[in-house]
Design a protein around this motif. Structure first.
Motif, PDB file in Angstrom:
ATOM      1  N   VAL A 236       0.833  -1.196   0.000  1.00  0.00           N
ATOM      2  CA  VAL A 236       0.000   0.000   0.000  1.00  0.00           C
ATOM      3  C   VAL A 236       0.869   1.248   0.000  1.00  0.00           C
ATOM      4  CG1 VAL A 236      -1.958  -1.068   1.150  1.00  0.00           C
ATOM      5  CG2 VAL A 236      -0.143  -0.083   2.532  1.00  0.00           C
ATOM      6  N   ALA A 237       0.380   2.293  -0.624  1.00  0.00           N
ATOM      7  CA  ALA A 237       1.072   3.582  -0.598  1.00  0.00           C
ATOM      8  C   ALA A 237       0.682   4.307   0.672  1.00  0.00           C
ATOM      9  CB  ALA A 237       0.666   4.401  -1.813  1.00  0.00           C
ATOM     10  N   VAL A 238       1.651   5.000   1.288  1.00  0.00           N
ATOM     11  CA  VAL A 238       1.374   5.682   2.558  1.00  0.00           C
ATOM     12  C   VAL A 238       0.405   6.836   2.345  1.00  0.00           C
ATOM     13  CG1 VAL A 238       2.411   7.022   4.424  1.00  0.00           C
ATOM     14  CG2 VAL A 238       3.556   4.974   3.576  1.00  0.00           C
ATOM     15  N   GLY A 239       0.618   7.636   1.328  1.00  0.00           N
ATOM     16  CA  GLY A 239      -0.306   8.741   1.041  1.00  0.00           C
ATOM     17  C   GLY A 239      -0.196   9.868   2.045  1.00  0.00           C
ATOM     18  N   SER A 240      -1.230  10.686   2.122  1.00  0.00           N
ATOM     19  CA  SER A 240      -1.236  11.853   3.014  1.00  0.00           C
ATOM     20  C   SER A 240      -1.260  11.436   4.480  1.00  0.00           C
ATOM     21  CB  SER A 240      -2.460  12.717   2.712  1.00  0.00           C
ATOM     22  OG  SER A 240      -2.596  13.728   3.702  1.00  0.00           O
ATOM     23  N   LEU A 241      -0.490  12.172   5.305  1.00  0.00           N
ATOM     24  CA  LEU A 241      -0.443  11.876   6.739  1.00  0.00           C
ATOM     25  C   LEU A 241      -1.512  12.647   7.525  1.00  0.00           C
ATOM     26  CD1 LEU A 241       3.422  11.861   7.361  1.00  0.00           C
ATOM     27  CD2 LEU A 241       1.898   9.899   7.444  1.00  0.00           C
ATOM     28  N   TYR A 242      -2.378  13.367   6.846  1.00  0.00           N
ATOM     29  CA  TYR A 242      -3.377  14.187   7.540  1.00  0.00           C
ATOM     30  C   TYR A 242      -4.740  13.495   7.537  1.00  0.00           C
ATOM     31  CZ  TYR A 242       0.124  17.841   7.179  1.00  0.00           C
ATOM     32  OH  TYR A 242       1.297  18.559   7.277  1.00  0.00           O
ATOM     33  N   PRO A 243      -5.290  13.145   8.710  1.00  0.00           N
ATOM     34  CA  PRO A 243      -6.651  12.600   8.751  1.00  0.00           C
ATOM     35  C   PRO A 243      -7.649  13.680   8.324  1.00  0.00           C
ATOM     36  CG  PRO A 243      -5.502  12.292  10.861  1.00  0.00           C
ATOM     37  CD  PRO A 243      -4.680  13.231  10.047  1.00  0.00           C
ATOM     38  N   ASN A 244      -8.730  13.275   7.640  1.00  0.00           N
ATOM     39  CA  ASN A 244      -9.743  14.263   7.284  1.00  0.00           C
ATOM     40  C   ASN A 244     -10.629  14.574   8.488  1.00  0.00           C
ATOM     41  OD1 ASN A 244     -11.816  12.249   7.426  1.00  0.00           O
ATOM     42  ND2 ASN A 244     -11.341  11.635   5.316  1.00  0.00           N
ATOM     43  N   LYS A 245     -11.526  15.523   8.319  1.00  0.00           N
ATOM     44  CA  LYS A 245     -12.346  16.010   9.436  1.00  0.00           C
ATOM     45  C   LYS A 245     -13.186  14.891  10.047  1.00  0.00           C
ATOM     46  CE  LYS A 245     -15.469  19.804  10.612  1.00  0.00           C
ATOM     47  NZ  LYS A 245     -16.263  20.955  10.081  1.00  0.00           N
ATOM     48  N   GLN A 246     -13.765  14.035   9.214  1.00  0.00           N
ATOM     49  CA  GLN A 246     -14.612  12.946   9.709  1.00  0.00           C
ATOM     50  C   GLN A 246     -13.795  11.916  10.487  1.00  0.00           C
ATOM     51  OE1 GLN A 246     -17.835  12.752   9.771  1.00  0.00           O
ATOM     52  NE2 GLN A 246     -17.940  10.671  10.607  1.00  0.00           N
ATOM     53  N   GLU A 247     -12.610  11.587   9.960  1.00  0.00           N
ATOM     54  CA  GLU A 247     -11.742  10.618  10.648  1.00  0.00           C
ATOM     55  C   GLU A 247     -11.297  11.145  12.005  1.00  0.00           C
ATOM     56  OE1 GLU A 247      -9.679   8.444   6.752  1.00  0.00           O
ATOM     57  OE2 GLU A 247      -8.841  10.298   7.571  1.00  0.00           O
ATOM     58  N   PHE A 248     -10.947  12.422  12.039  1.00  0.00           N
ATOM     59  CA  PHE A 248     -10.524  13.018  13.311  1.00  0.00           C
ATOM     60  C   PHE A 248     -11.688  13.036  14.309  1.00  0.00           C
ATOM     61  CE2 PHE A 248      -9.679  16.611  16.163  1.00  0.00           C
ATOM     62  CZ  PHE A 248      -8.397  16.285  16.591  1.00  0.00           C
ATOM     63  N   LYS A 249     -12.883  13.356  13.821  1.00  0.00           N
ATOM     64  CA  LYS A 249     -14.081  13.421  14.680  1.00  0.00           C
ATOM     65  C   LYS A 249     -14.377  12.051  15.297  1.00  0.00           C
ATOM     66  CE  LYS A 249     -18.982  14.709  14.516  1.00  0.00           C
ATOM     67  NZ  LYS A 249     -20.108  15.112  13.627  1.00  0.00           N
ATOM     68  N   GLU A 250     -14.151  10.985  14.530  1.00  0.00           N
ATOM     69  CA  GLU A 250     -14.426   9.631  15.031  1.00  0.00           C
ATOM     70  C   GLU A 250     -13.287   9.094  15.900  1.00  0.00           C
ATOM     71  OE1 GLU A 250     -17.274   7.821  11.505  1.00  0.00           O
ATOM     72  OE2 GLU A 250     -15.104   7.644  11.296  1.00  0.00           O
ATOM     73  N   ALA A 251     -12.083   9.608  15.670  1.00  0.00           N
ATOM     74  CA  ALA A 251     -10.911   9.052  16.364  1.00  0.00           C
ATOM     75  C   ALA A 251     -10.704   9.629  17.760  1.00  0.00           C
ATOM     76  CB  ALA A 251      -9.659   9.276  15.523  1.00  0.00           C
ATOM     77  N   TRP A 252     -10.907  10.967  17.931  1.00  0.00           N
ATOM     78  CA  TRP A 252     -10.483  11.552  19.209  1.00  0.00           C
ATOM     79  C   TRP A 252     -11.273  11.054  20.426  1.00  0.00           C
ATOM     80  CZ3 TRP A 252     -13.212  14.393  22.685  1.00  0.00           C
ATOM     81  CH2 TRP A 252     -14.358  15.063  22.260  1.00  0.00           C
ATOM     82  N   PRO A 253     -12.627  10.835  20.346  1.00  0.00           N
ATOM     83  CA  PRO A 253     -13.298  10.289  21.540  1.00  0.00           C
ATOM     84  C   PRO A 253     -12.781   8.895  21.895  1.00  0.00           C
ATOM     85  CG  PRO A 253     -14.905  11.144  19.956  1.00  0.00           C
ATOM     86  CD  PRO A 253     -13.601  11.055  19.249  1.00  0.00           C
ATOM     87  N   ALA A 254     -12.473   8.088  20.864  1.00  0.00           N
ATOM     88  CA  ALA A 254     -11.938   6.743  21.110  1.00  0.00           C
ATOM     89  C   ALA A 254     -10.569   6.819  21.777  1.00  0.00           C
ATOM     90  CB  ALA A 254     -11.835   5.979  19.787  1.00  0.00           C
ATOM     91  N   ALA A 255      -9.754   7.814  21.370  1.00  0.00           N
ATOM     92  CA  ALA A 255      -8.434   7.993  21.982  1.00  0.00           C
ATOM     93  C   ALA A 255      -8.553   8.358  23.460  1.00  0.00           C
ATOM     94  CB  ALA A 255      -7.651   9.067  21.228  1.00  0.00           C
ATOM     95  N   VAL A 256      -9.537   9.208  23.776  1.00  0.00           N
ATOM     96  CA  VAL A 256      -9.755   9.613  25.178  1.00  0.00           C
ATOM     97  C   VAL A 256     -10.200   8.406  26.010  1.00  0.00           C
ATOM     98  CG1 VAL A 256     -11.174  11.034  26.712  1.00  0.00           C
ATOM     99  CG2 VAL A 256     -10.263  12.012  24.597  1.00  0.00           C
TER     100      VAL A 256
END
Length: 502
Positions: A236-256
């Protein structure tokens, strides 16, 4: 209290920011990331191999490096899990489920960034908890007598059995074997050699580093040689290292949530990174409104476990530094590193070695920053390392291990002993017997015996002393409750399900 904490952290950062300690923090983080990235290597065998090196290092530098290897491996393990669908670390097994799915969907860079940022957040919060709760817990620990310490160690061993993956019976057998190995050598009270079978080299006991390097280092090499052909190409290609707005919205509560869960489970005896990541993934899937998305590239399935395993790795230092009780195999190795320098782990470390105690805590913050830098910009290097065949790596690892073992006592007997433990460890891995409970039994065995006999001496031989002292009785009661809970068929079934990745 707050001012005292700030003063202690000021001392810690003063120690951690010296050029020597910064170098060893970076070296530990680099090695940790490396062993996390390469499937088959892990923090336990790596730390076991490097234990002899700490003989020639200053105590603070040695412990900072070993700690960096442990929490650095949690970061590195996610890289392999996401890019190649091979968990570099056991704690990264569940990261493969959604991390690699995101990679196949063209979001490998975003998955790697989510894993690194969740790990950094969790590591920073867990280090803050370690700094905040270390002093109060150490104050409580000063009130412990021999009876309380014995009961606490019983609770620790019971906890290690309950939270060990795999068969309970096998975990109990391994702990008992560890306790028996800990009795080999000269009796502390009478000075009489016991269980040495007439071998002079065994009169001082079996060296902790020898057992660790054999069971984890040599045995791991043999196991990995069987699977050396399994490394795949990074497709797989690594691609952009920046999560999009939806990915960030779903990820941060799970991280907490992962940070909170990992911080709690890391403190428990037998807990740590592995249990935390599995439990976090189970929790995220249970509470999600769209559980069917898990396994198909859900950001929460990456952020939660990665935050949990890093938080669990760092809060597992709390029982070690405040009570002197290792909660898992890595912490048992840290006990070995401290005893090499004649430092008795426990509450007295804060009073007698404040520079070491607070310097180690401060170095964790610095290490977390270093790991973000190592894991994102250097992804290209880690990808190339994944293509190195294990058959090329293992001779160098084996030579390094052998030199390390010989340097302990400059005695060839140690090399043969390590080789024997390596063969036995390999057999145990085939029988699905974990080496971690054995290591905990070996470390805690002599300490348990010493406190048990000291408590009996103080009570003039009365066994009721363990029940007459309220704190000791409470700890033994907690151990009994744990045994009764895990004996319940429904709980036992749930426990088995927790460690099975779907």
């Amino acid at each position: 209290m707050q001012m005292e904490l700030l003063h202690n952290l000021y001392i810690g950062f003063g120690v951690a920011f010296t050029p020597e300690n910064l170098f060893y923090a970076f070296l530990g983080c680099l090695l940790g990331t490396l062993v996390g990235v390469l499937p088959g290597l892990g923090p336990v065998p790596t730390i076991a191999m490097l234990l002899p090196i700490t003989y020639v290092l200053p105590p603070i530098a040695g412990l900072i490096m070993l700690a960096g290897i442990y929490y650095g491996a949690q970061y590195g393990g996610s890289t392999t899990a996401i890019l190649v669908n091979l968990p570099g670390e056991t704690s990264s097994v569940v990261t493969t489920l959604d991390g690699h799915a995101m990679a196949k969907n063209g979001r490998a860079g975003a998955a790697l960034a989510i894993a690194a940022l969740a790990s950094f957040f969790a590591g920073s919060v867990a280090t803050l908890l370690l700094a905040a709760f270390a002093a109060p817990l150490a104050e409580v620990a000063f009130k412990f007598g021999p009876a309380e310490y014995f009961s606490l160690m019983v609770l620790g061993l019971v906890g290690a059995v309950v939270l060990a993956s795999g068969s309970l019976i096998k975990a109990i057998c391994m702990i008992l074997l560890g306790l028996l190995l800990g009795m080999v050598g000269t009796d502390v009270n009478s000075g009489v050699a016991r269980f040495d079978f007439g071998v002079p080299e065994l009169q001082d006991g079996i060296d902790f580093a020898i057992v660790a390097m054999g069971v984890f280092g040599f045995a791991e090499i043999m196991s990995n040689l069987e699977d050396s052909g399994e490394q795949g190409d990074v497709a797989v290609a690594v691609g952009s290292l920046y999560p999009n707005k939806q990915e960030f919205k779903e990820a941060w509560p799970a991280a907490v949530r992962g940070t909170a869960l990992g911080s709690l489970l890391g403190i428990l005896p037998g807990g740590g990174a592995v249990l935390s990541s599995f439990a976090s993934y189970t929790l995220e899937k249970k509470i999600s409104k769209h559980p069917e998305r898990f396994g198909k590239g859900h950001p929460a399935g990456v952020a939660g476990p990665e935050a949990a395993n890093n938080a669990g790795a760092q809060t597992s230092f709390i029982p070690l530094l405040t009570l002197g009780i290792p909660g898992n195999a890595v912490m048992a190795l840290m006990v070995g590193a401290m005893t090499i320098h004649n430092i008795q782990p426990g509450p007295q470390v804060m009073a007698s070695h404040p520079d070491l105690f607070w310097g180690l805590i401060a170095s964790m913050w610095i290490g977390n920053l270093m790991l973000v830098v190592l894991n994102l910009p250097l992804i290209g290097i880690w990808v190339k390392l994944l293509k190195v065949p294990y058959r090329i790596l293992f001779p160098a690892i084996l030579v390094f291990c052998t030199i390390g073992v010989y340097s302990l006592n400059y005695n060839s007997f140690d090399i043969f002993t390590t080789a024997c433990f390596g063969i036995v460890g390999y057999i145990w891995s085939k029988l699905k017997c974990e080496g971690a409970p054995l290591l905990l039994g070996l470390v805690l065995g002599p300490m348990m015996e010493e406190n048990f006999r000291r408590a009996l001496l103080l009570s003039r031989g009365s066994y009721f002393t363990f029940l007459e002292r309220p704190l000791s009785a409470s700890l033994l009661g907690a151990a009994l409750i744990l045994v009764l809970i895990v004996a319940s068929p429904s709980i036992r079934k749930k426990r088995e399900e927790t460690f099975v990745e779907e």
